[in-house]
Design a protein around this motif. Sequence first.
Motif, PDB file in Angstrom:
ATOM      1  N   GLY A 128      43.822  61.537  36.606  1.00  0.00           N
ATOM      2  CA  GLY A 128      45.136  61.231  37.161  1.00  0.00           C
ATOM      3  C   GLY A 128      45.953  60.355  36.232  1.00  0.00           C
ATOM      4  O   GLY A 128      45.448  59.791  35.261  1.00  0.00           O
ATOM      5  N   ASP A 129      47.234  60.206  36.550  1.00  0.00           N
ATOM      6  CA  ASP A 129      48.115  59.400  35.704  1.00  0.00           C
ATOM      7  C   ASP A 129      48.810  58.298  36.504  1.00  0.00           C
ATOM      8  O   ASP A 129      49.867  57.805  36.117  1.00  0.00           O
ATOM      9  N   ASP A 130      48.190  57.901  37.645  1.00  0.00           N
ATOM     10  CA  ASP A 130      48.780  56.831  38.436  1.00  0.00           C
ATOM     11  C   ASP A 130      47.903  55.585  38.355  1.00  0.00           C
ATOM     12  O   ASP A 130      46.922  55.539  37.614  1.00  0.00           O
ATOM     13  N   LYS A 131      48.246  54.563  39.135  1.00  0.00           N
ATOM     14  CA  LYS A 131      47.525  53.290  39.053  1.00  0.00           C
ATOM     15  C   LYS A 131      46.109  53.376  39.608  1.00  0.00           C
ATOM     16  O   LYS A 131      45.312  52.458  39.419  1.00  0.00           O
ATOM     17  N   TYR A 132      45.803  54.462  40.310  1.00  0.00           N
ATOM     18  CA  TYR A 132      44.468  54.626  40.872  1.00  0.00           C
ATOM     19  C   TYR A 132      43.540  55.415  39.947  1.00  0.00           C
ATOM     20  O   TYR A 132      42.425  55.753  40.326  1.00  0.00           O
ATOM     21  N   SER A 133      44.003  55.730  38.750  1.00  0.00           N
ATOM     22  CA  SER A 133      43.202  56.543  37.834  1.00  0.00           C
ATOM     23  C   SER A 133      42.140  55.728  37.107  1.00  0.00           C
ATOM     24  O   SER A 133      41.269  56.299  36.459  1.00  0.00           O
ATOM     25  N   GLU A 134      42.189  54.401  37.214  1.00  0.00           N
ATOM     26  CA  GLU A 134      41.201  53.552  36.557  1.00  0.00           C
ATOM     27  C   GLU A 134      40.709  52.480  37.522  1.00  0.00           C
ATOM     28  O   GLU A 134      41.463  51.991  38.368  1.00  0.00           O
ATOM     29  N   LEU A 135      39.440  52.139  37.394  1.00  0.00           N
ATOM     30  CA  LEU A 135      38.855  51.093  38.222  1.00  0.00           C
ATOM     31  C   LEU A 135      37.759  50.395  37.432  1.00  0.00           C
ATOM     32  O   LEU A 135      36.975  51.042  36.735  1.00  0.00           O
ATOM     33  N   THR A 136      37.733  49.081  37.536  1.00  0.00           N
ATOM     34  CA  THR A 136      36.691  48.287  36.890  1.00  0.00           C
ATOM     35  C   THR A 136      35.957  47.481  37.948  1.00  0.00           C
ATOM     36  O   THR A 136      36.578  46.846  38.802  1.00  0.00           O
ATOM     37  N   CYS A 137      34.649  47.538  37.898  1.00  0.00           N
ATOM     38  CA  CYS A 137      33.812  46.815  38.854  1.00  0.00           C
ATOM     39  C   CYS A 137      32.777  46.013  38.084  1.00  0.00           C
ATOM     40  O   CYS A 137      32.054  46.563  37.250  1.00  0.00           O
ATOM     41  N   GLU A 138      32.719  44.708  38.349  1.00  0.00           N
ATOM     42  CA  GLU A 138      31.705  43.849  37.746  1.00  0.00           C
ATOM     43  C   GLU A 138      30.855  43.252  38.853  1.00  0.00           C
ATOM     44  O   GLU A 138      31.372  42.874  39.914  1.00  0.00           O
ATOM     45  N   GLY A 139      29.555  43.186  38.624  1.00  0.00           N
ATOM     46  CA  GLY A 139      28.655  42.673  39.643  1.00  0.00           C
ATOM     47  C   GLY A 139      27.726  41.614  39.101  1.00  0.00           C
ATOM     48  O   GLY A 139      27.504  41.509  37.895  1.00  0.00           O
ATOM     49  N   PHE A 140      27.162  40.828  40.035  1.00  0.00           N
ATOM     50  CA  PHE A 140      26.228  39.780  39.643  1.00  0.00           C
ATOM     51  C   PHE A 140      25.465  39.308  40.872  1.00  0.00           C
ATOM     52  O   PHE A 140      25.857  39.568  42.023  1.00  0.00           O
ATOM     53  N   LEU A 141      24.367  38.624  40.623  1.00  0.00           N
ATOM     54  CA  LEU A 141      23.554  38.047  41.682  1.00  0.00           C
ATOM     55  C   LEU A 141      23.846  36.557  41.795  1.00  0.00           C
ATOM     56  O   LEU A 141      23.962  35.858  40.786  1.00  0.00           O
ATOM     57  N   VAL A 142      23.954  36.075  43.024  1.00  0.00           N
ATOM     58  CA  VAL A 142      24.135  34.651  43.283  1.00  0.00           C
ATOM     59  C   VAL A 142      22.841  34.129  43.894  1.00  0.00           C
ATOM     60  O   VAL A 142      22.412  34.600  44.952  1.00  0.00           O
ATOM     61  N   GLY A 143      22.219  33.186  43.214  1.00  0.00           N
ATOM     62  CA  GLY A 143      20.968  32.633  43.715  1.00  0.00           C
ATOM     63  C   GLY A 143      19.846  33.646  43.796  1.00  0.00           C
ATOM     64  O   GLY A 143      18.940  33.511  44.627  1.00  0.00           O
ATOM     65  N   ASP A 144      19.903  34.682  42.968  1.00  0.00           N
ATOM     66  CA  ASP A 144      18.881  35.733  42.928  1.00  0.00           C
ATOM     67  C   ASP A 144      18.730  36.478  44.248  1.00  0.00           C
ATOM     68  O   ASP A 144      17.713  37.132  44.484  1.00  0.00           O
ATOM     69  N   SER A 145      19.727  36.389  45.141  1.00  0.00           N
ATOM     70  CA  SER A 145      19.584  37.074  46.429  1.00  0.00           C
ATOM     71  C   SER A 145      20.873  37.742  46.907  1.00  0.00           C
ATOM     72  O   SER A 145      20.827  38.825  47.487  1.00  0.00           O
ATOM     73  N   GLU A 146      22.023  37.124  46.666  1.00  0.00           N
ATOM     74  CA  GLU A 146      23.286  37.674  47.154  1.00  0.00           C
ATOM     75  C   GLU A 146      23.933  38.535  46.071  1.00  0.00           C
ATOM     76  O   GLU A 146      24.155  38.080  44.951  1.00  0.00           O
ATOM     77  N   VAL A 147      24.238  39.790  46.433  1.00  0.00           N
ATOM     78  CA  VAL A 147      24.854  40.722  45.493  1.00  0.00           C
ATOM     79  C   VAL A 147      26.363  40.696  45.695  1.00  0.00           C
ATOM     80  O   VAL A 147      26.853  40.964  46.795  1.00  0.00           O
TER      81      VAL A 147
END
Length: 264
Positions: free
Chosen positions: A128-147
């Motif tokens: 697509g060529d609109d603002k929904y054509s790209e998405l970035t997701c970053e993840g991490f663990l908090v306290g080795d338990s919460e995603v």
Amino acid sequence: MNDKSEHHWSFDYNYGAQNPQFTQELIGTLKGCYTDTDARDTRAGQVITHIYNILPNYWRGYAQSGAKESLSIGTVIVERSKQDGLWNYVVQYENTTSGEHLRMRFRCCDVHYRPLTERWRVDAQNSGDDKYSELTCEGFLVGDSEVRLHINGTEVVVGTVGASAKLTCNWAFFDVIPALAQTIRASGNGVELTLLEDLEQLRPKSRLGFLESVETPFPLEGYYVYGAGLLPSYWWLDVHGNIAIASTYFETLVLREKIGGIHE
């Protein structure tokens, strides 16, 4: 599926007069891979790469006018290397029919379950060529338990994992299954793990178990992955320790090329 087929039902998707034939494409792809030079041993820092063709399980949804020489609708490239005791993964998924392109980067501890550690990232694009054509997701663990996930500026809590849970990603199964194959077969009931599907969806209490062995089209050992909210998938391990076939509900990945070994 073809009731008269000699191939296992989990990767038998021939239908009537379908052309190209799914089975022919699958066997031809694997034969081409196995005629290449054997993979080299892996040393620290060396990149291990497995390249897969994506075959659609239901060709009618993808068929276009005119003849098509190949059934493949895209490519998956799984790269990993070990550095400072951690495995660094870069996975690229490209579907040429839908225009979907994913790039996933994550790190795992150097144990059989490949538990996720530190931060991970998914970059998604479509045609697509609109603002929904790209998405970035970053993840991490908090306290080795919460995603937690950070998606386009918004942070969300995906869920929590128990202290003894083994949190891994389905894109690490290309190494998890070969490493755990003997343990899985000996257990009789498989092994339980917590799965972060595509580095986004938390699937607790998923199970990885042994399915059966086949000799056609090549000697392969089959493994299944089941879990609540998770579509079943079937993973076939060859005699060289590579995942040769990975079949999900909509598509099947078939090994096309391997560069580097999977064991030290």
